[in-house]
Design a protein around this motif. Sequence first.
Motif, PDB file in Angstrom:
ATOM      1  N   MET A  18       0.747  -1.195   0.032  1.00  0.00           N
ATOM      2  CA  MET A  18      -0.049   0.060  -0.007  1.00  0.00           C
ATOM      3  C   MET A  18       0.875   1.318  -0.091  1.00  0.00           C
ATOM      4  N   LEU A  19       2.245   1.165   0.349  1.00  0.00           N
ATOM      5  CA  LEU A  19       3.105   2.368   0.186  1.00  0.00           C
ATOM      6  C   LEU A  19       3.108   2.889  -1.153  1.00  0.00           C
ATOM      7  N   VAL A  20       2.965   2.020  -2.156  1.00  0.00           N
ATOM      8  CA  VAL A  20       2.909   2.718  -3.698  1.00  0.00           C
ATOM      9  C   VAL A  20       1.580   3.367  -3.871  1.00  0.00           C
ATOM     10  N   PRO A  21       1.490   4.641  -4.192  1.00  0.00           N
ATOM     11  CA  PRO A  21       0.293   5.347  -4.116  1.00  0.00           C
ATOM     12  C   PRO A  21      -0.390   4.871  -5.472  1.00  0.00           C
ATOM     13  N   GLU A  22      -1.813   4.862  -5.340  1.00  0.00           N
ATOM     14  CA  GLU A  22      -2.852   4.514  -6.156  1.00  0.00           C
ATOM     15  C   GLU A  22      -2.769   2.890  -6.666  1.00  0.00           C
ATOM     16  N   VAL A  23      -1.864   2.123  -6.262  1.00  0.00           N
ATOM     17  CA  VAL A  23      -1.873   0.833  -6.571  1.00  0.00           C
ATOM     18  C   VAL A  23      -2.986   0.100  -6.078  1.00  0.00           C
ATOM     19  N   HIS A  24      -3.523  -1.025  -6.740  1.00  0.00           N
ATOM     20  CA  HIS A  24      -4.496  -1.757  -6.535  1.00  0.00           C
ATOM     21  C   HIS A  24      -3.850  -3.134  -6.133  1.00  0.00           C
ATOM     22  N   GLN A  25      -4.219  -3.805  -5.237  1.00  0.00           N
ATOM     23  CA  GLN A  25      -3.442  -5.034  -4.842  1.00  0.00           C
ATOM     24  C   GLN A  25      -4.805  -6.188  -5.063  1.00  0.00           C
ATOM     25  N   ILE A  26      -4.297  -7.294  -5.587  1.00  0.00           N
ATOM     26  CA  ILE A  26      -5.180  -8.459  -5.915  1.00  0.00           C
ATOM     27  C   ILE A  26      -4.759  -9.733  -5.413  1.00  0.00           C
ATOM     28  N   VAL A 116      -2.211  -0.522 -17.682  1.00  0.00           N
ATOM     29  CA  VAL A 116      -1.887  -0.865 -16.381  1.00  0.00           C
ATOM     30  C   VAL A 116      -0.453  -1.667 -16.124  1.00  0.00           C
ATOM     31  N   ARG A 117       0.250  -1.309 -15.287  1.00  0.00           N
ATOM     32  CA  ARG A 117       1.393  -2.027 -14.977  1.00  0.00           C
ATOM     33  C   ARG A 117       1.277  -2.948 -14.003  1.00  0.00           C
ATOM     34  N   PHE A 118       1.573  -4.252 -14.481  1.00  0.00           N
ATOM     35  CA  PHE A 118       1.169  -5.519 -13.494  1.00  0.00           C
ATOM     36  C   PHE A 118       2.490  -5.683 -12.721  1.00  0.00           C
ATOM     37  N   LEU A 119       2.521  -5.844 -11.440  1.00  0.00           N
ATOM     38  CA  LEU A 119       3.549  -6.098 -10.785  1.00  0.00           C
ATOM     39  C   LEU A 119       3.308  -7.566 -10.344  1.00  0.00           C
ATOM     40  N   ARG A 120       4.510  -8.571 -10.504  1.00  0.00           N
ATOM     41  CA  ARG A 120       4.128  -9.657  -9.897  1.00  0.00           C
ATOM     42  C   ARG A 120       4.877  -9.791  -8.383  1.00  0.00           C
ATOM     43  N   CYS A 121       3.710 -10.066  -7.667  1.00  0.00           N
ATOM     44  CA  CYS A 121       4.060 -10.469  -6.102  1.00  0.00           C
ATOM     45  C   CYS A 121       3.651 -11.922  -5.829  1.00  0.00           C
ATOM     46  N   PHE A 122       4.219 -12.089  -4.537  1.00  0.00           N
ATOM     47  CA  PHE A 122       4.044 -13.365  -4.178  1.00  0.00           C
ATOM     48  C   PHE A 122       3.766 -13.542  -2.552  1.00  0.00           C
ATOM     49  N   MET A 123       2.672 -14.316  -2.228  1.00  0.00           N
ATOM     50  CA  MET A 123       2.403 -14.642  -0.826  1.00  0.00           C
ATOM     51  C   MET A 123       2.641 -16.221  -0.653  1.00  0.00           C
ATOM     52  N   GLU A 124       3.887 -16.486  -0.280  1.00  0.00           N
ATOM     53  CA  GLU A 124       4.406 -17.803  -0.468  1.00  0.00           C
ATOM     54  C   GLU A 124       5.222 -18.331   0.676  1.00  0.00           C
ATOM     55  N   PRO A 125       4.475 -18.516   2.026  1.00  0.00           N
ATOM     56  CA  PRO A 125       5.330 -18.828   3.318  1.00  0.00           C
ATOM     57  C   PRO A 125       6.400 -20.114   2.974  1.00  0.00           C
ATOM     58  N   MET A 142       8.055  -3.126  -5.771  1.00  0.00           N
ATOM     59  CA  MET A 142       7.407  -2.075  -5.639  1.00  0.00           C
ATOM     60  C   MET A 142       8.253  -0.645  -6.242  1.00  0.00           C
ATOM     61  N   TYR A 143       9.351  -1.272  -6.761  1.00  0.00           N
ATOM     62  CA  TYR A 143      10.207   0.051  -7.243  1.00  0.00           C
ATOM     63  C   TYR A 143      10.606  -0.345  -8.664  1.00  0.00           C
ATOM     64  N   GLY A 213      16.011  -4.925  -2.487  1.00  0.00           N
ATOM     65  CA  GLY A 213      15.376  -4.131  -3.510  1.00  0.00           C
ATOM     66  C   GLY A 213      16.142  -2.802  -3.817  1.00  0.00           C
ATOM     67  N   ALA A 214      16.623  -2.298  -2.786  1.00  0.00           N
ATOM     68  CA  ALA A 214      17.280  -1.038  -2.946  1.00  0.00           C
ATOM     69  C   ALA A 214      18.494  -1.352  -3.812  1.00  0.00           C
ATOM     70  N   GLU A 215      19.359  -2.306  -3.455  1.00  0.00           N
ATOM     71  CA  GLU A 215      20.455  -2.440  -4.347  1.00  0.00           C
ATOM     72  C   GLU A 215      20.070  -2.901  -5.804  1.00  0.00           C
ATOM     73  N   GLU A 216      19.225  -3.616  -6.139  1.00  0.00           N
ATOM     74  CA  GLU A 216      18.697  -4.371  -7.399  1.00  0.00           C
ATOM     75  C   GLU A 216      18.217  -2.916  -8.035  1.00  0.00           C
TER      76      GLU A 216
END
Length: 278
Positions: A18-26, A116-125, A142-143, A213-216
Amino acid sequence: PEFNPPAHGVWNIVHVGMLVPEVHQIYVCGVNCMRGVVLTAAEMGQSQRFSMVLLEEDDLVQGTVEDVTLEGVASVLEKLPKLPPAVMVFTVCTHRFLGCDLDYIYHNLERRFPTVRFLRCFMEPITQKEGLSPDQRLRKTMYDPLPGCSPREKTAAILGSDFRLDDSADLRRMLENSGWTLLEIQNYSSYADYLELGQAEVMLSTFPRGRHGAEETAKRLSRRYYDLPGSFSYEEIAQLEEKLAAELGLVRLDDEAERKSCEEALEQAKTVVGEMPI
């Protein structure tokens, strides 16, 4: 598991995204895993930026997880009042177990929603114990939208941190006292303005989970990068600040005065805490 507790501690991947403004999470997952993340969005008062695509047992048995993911995300976007500039799609362990073709899913989403910019995110314990955790991967993703551009002179960006650097922080004072501008994601309320982070000529990380993330990001944008983790050692802090000051031409703070101020604050904290166990 059939039960998921409503609280998972403090900040989780919903807060971070949610720190990325206006982004929608699905989030695309089973109802059990959905419990924690949907409650986080509600707790933040950001339910309007959060959507769910539920996977059911039949989807696993019939092999329709890819279709449900693709059409579910598409259906969410088609029902929104307006398309967001970026969408974080969170896939889960189920997608990995079944060997889902994520490239196929994202290729089709990008074709159907070209703005739309699609960002590949994961919820993988299941990936928590080796390699990069989902949290670390998110703090890079997110960057990813930050564009390549010419750097702005004497501008630094802190990437990967949950909170804005305090006004009293020595790093902030060193930079600003030396005429530098410090950019942080927490300062932006629009997606277009957030892209300004990519203009920084120096990328910094102060939070261990944000280091990757910062380094990459710095590597991708060809920027100088410095890792400045928090420390409880005066000597280590002084060494990090001395190196940064020498390479960026910053004016150093008075070490002796800073240590004295720190010790006074610690003594004051002790009077407040007293004998309370911590």
